[in-house]
Design a protein around this motif. Structure first.
Motif, mmCIF file in Angstrom:
data_model
loop_
_atom_site.group_PDB
_atom_site.id
_atom_site.type_symbol
_atom_site.label_atom_id
_atom_site.label_comp_id
_atom_site.label_asym_id
_atom_site.label_seq_id
_atom_site.Cartn_x
_atom_site.Cartn_y
_atom_site.Cartn_z
ATOM 1 N N PHE A 131 0.823 -1.202 0.000
ATOM 2 C CA PHE A 131 0.000 0.000 0.000
ATOM 3 C C PHE A 131 0.859 1.255 0.000
ATOM 4 N N ARG A 132 2.013 1.212 0.698
ATOM 5 C CA ARG A 132 2.912 2.369 0.718
ATOM 6 C C ARG A 132 3.405 2.713 -0.680
ATOM 7 N N TRP A 133 3.749 1.696 -1.451
ATOM 8 C CA TRP A 133 4.244 1.934 -2.807
ATOM 9 C C TRP A 133 3.140 2.500 -3.698
ATOM 10 N N LEU A 134 1.938 2.001 -3.523
ATOM 11 C CA LEU A 134 0.809 2.506 -4.302
ATOM 12 C C LEU A 134 0.519 3.962 -3.949
ATOM 13 N N LEU A 135 0.542 4.283 -2.670
ATOM 14 C CA LEU A 135 0.325 5.655 -2.232
ATOM 15 C C LEU A 135 1.415 6.579 -2.773
ATOM 16 N N LEU A 136 2.662 6.126 -2.707
ATOM 17 C CA LEU A 136 3.764 6.919 -3.248
ATOM 18 C C LEU A 136 3.591 7.138 -4.746
ATOM 19 N N PHE A 137 3.180 6.089 -5.452
ATOM 20 C CA PHE A 137 2.944 6.180 -6.892
ATOM 21 C C PHE A 137 1.844 7.197 -7.194
ATOM 22 N N ILE A 138 0.761 7.149 -6.407
ATOM 23 C CA ILE A 138 -0.371 8.052 -6.632
ATOM 24 C C ILE A 138 -0.001 9.502 -6.346
ATOM 25 N N LEU A 139 0.908 9.735 -5.416
ATOM 26 C CA LEU A 139 1.301 11.105 -5.069
ATOM 27 C C LEU A 139 2.416 11.657 -5.951
ATOM 28 N N VAL A 140 3.398 10.839 -6.256
ATOM 29 C CA VAL A 140 4.587 11.326 -6.958
ATOM 30 C C VAL A 140 4.385 11.416 -8.470
ATOM 31 N N VAL A 141 3.757 10.408 -9.064
ATOM 32 C CA VAL A 141 3.632 10.375 -10.526
ATOM 33 C C VAL A 141 2.872 11.586 -11.084
ATOM 34 N N PRO A 142 1.742 11.996 -10.511
ATOM 35 C CA PRO A 142 1.079 13.190 -11.057
ATOM 36 C C PRO A 142 1.953 14.450 -10.984
ATOM 37 N N ALA A 143 2.704 14.591 -9.909
ATOM 38 C CA ALA A 143 3.599 15.746 -9.806
ATOM 39 C C ALA A 143 4.671 15.706 -10.883
ATOM 40 N N LEU A 144 5.230 14.537 -11.121
ATOM 41 C CA LEU A 144 6.227 14.393 -12.188
ATOM 42 C C LEU A 144 5.607 14.655 -13.557
ATOM 43 N N GLU A 145 4.395 14.153 -13.761
ATOM 44 C CA GLU A 145 3.709 14.366 -15.042
ATOM 45 C C GLU A 145 3.502 15.861 -15.308
ATOM 46 N N ILE A 146 3.075 16.596 -14.285
ATOM 47 C CA ILE A 146 2.881 18.043 -14.447
ATOM 48 C C ILE A 146 4.195 18.710 -14.807
ATOM 49 N N GLY A 147 5.264 18.327 -14.133
ATOM 50 C CA GLY A 147 6.581 18.886 -14.447
ATOM 51 C C GLY A 147 7.012 18.595 -15.872
ATOM 52 N N ILE A 148 6.772 17.382 -16.326
ATOM 53 C CA ILE A 148 7.135 17.014 -17.697
ATOM 54 C C ILE A 148 6.266 17.770 -18.699
ATOM 55 N N PHE A 149 4.974 17.938 -18.396
ATOM 56 C CA PHE A 149 4.101 18.725 -19.273
ATOM 57 C C PHE A 149 4.615 20.155 -19.421
ATOM 58 N N ILE A 150 4.983 20.758 -18.314
ATOM 59 C CA ILE A 150 5.481 22.140 -18.358
ATOM 60 C C ILE A 150 6.779 22.208 -19.152
ATOM 61 N N TRP A 151 7.686 21.268 -18.874
ATOM 62 C CA TRP A 151 8.961 21.258 -19.595
ATOM 63 C C TRP A 151 8.747 21.023 -21.092
ATOM 64 N N ALA A 152 7.934 20.011 -21.430
ATOM 65 C CA ALA A 152 7.701 19.692 -22.840
ATOM 66 C C ALA A 152 6.948 20.815 -23.538
ATOM 67 N N GLY A 153 6.005 21.439 -22.840
ATOM 68 C CA GLY A 153 5.276 22.562 -23.431
ATOM 69 C C GLY A 153 6.201 23.719 -23.758
ATOM 70 N N GLY A 154 7.170 23.978 -22.900
ATOM 71 C CA GLY A 154 8.148 25.032 -23.181
ATOM 72 C C GLY A 154 9.137 24.637 -24.262
ATOM 73 N N TYR A 155 9.398 23.356 -24.392
ATOM 74 C CA TYR A 155 10.394 22.883 -25.352
ATOM 75 C C TYR A 155 9.812 22.690 -26.753
ATOM 76 N N ILE A 156 8.651 22.000 -26.863
ATOM 77 C CA ILE A 156 8.090 21.731 -28.198
ATOM 78 C C ILE A 156 6.791 22.474 -28.459
ATOM 79 N N GLY A 157 6.231 23.077 -27.425
ATOM 80 C CA GLY A 157 4.996 23.829 -27.607
ATOM 81 C C GLY A 157 3.783 23.104 -27.036
ATOM 82 N N THR A 158 2.851 23.913 -26.589
ATOM 83 C CA THR A 158 1.656 23.382 -25.933
ATOM 84 C C THR A 158 0.834 22.494 -26.861
ATOM 85 N N TRP A 159 0.631 22.937 -28.101
ATOM 86 C CA TRP A 159 -0.216 22.173 -29.021
ATOM 87 C C TRP A 159 0.404 20.831 -29.392
#
Length: 130
Positions: free
Chosen positions: A2-30
């Motif tokens: 359960f600890r690993w699942l909770l960590l996955f649920i908390l950390v992965v969305p934060a990483l995804e948002i960071g990657i979206f912001i980085w990729a949006g700045g690098y290749i563009g939002t569209w």
């Protein structure tokens, strides 16, 4: 577990948002939005294809009077892969595609089987038979 699942649920969305912001700045939002849509469509098509193949293999196994154990693990991996592909993000898409391709799914199934066997041996989970 359960600890690993909770960590996955908390950390992965934060990483995804960071990657979206980085990729949006690098290749563009569209382009990022387009990649999300394309991976979703490709993932849905691949999940459907793999799911139907697994279902047909399971039916064949059962028609010979054998339990479709391998196909059950395939089905679990395909279901999880399809679910994570529905969530937008590059990390979850990578995990989803790893679970959908038979070549990469095989070692994951082996790991899943070992985890399940360990849990059965420890008594963490039990299987009741009638």
């Amino acid at each position: 577990m359960f600890r690993w699942l909770l960590l996955f649920i908390l950390v992965v969305p934060a990483l995804e948002i960071g990657i979206f912001i980085w990729a949006g700045g690098y290749i563009g939002t569209w382009w990022v939005i387009g990649l999300i849509v394309i991976t979703g469509i490709m993932g849905a098509a691949l999940a459907k294809k793999q799911g139907l193949e697994t279902l047909n293999q399971a039916r064949t196994q059962m028609s010979y009077g054998q339990a479709p154990a391998e196909q059950i693990f395939d089905g679990i991996c395909i279901l999880i892969g399809a679910i994570v592909l529905l969530t937008p993000g590059f990390i979850t898409d990578a995990i989803g595609f790893l679970l959908l391709f038979p070549v990469t799914r095989t070692p994951i199934k082996r790991w899943l089987r070992n985890v399940l066997q360990t849990m059965l041996d420890k008594g963490t989970i039990t299987i009741f038979r009638r």
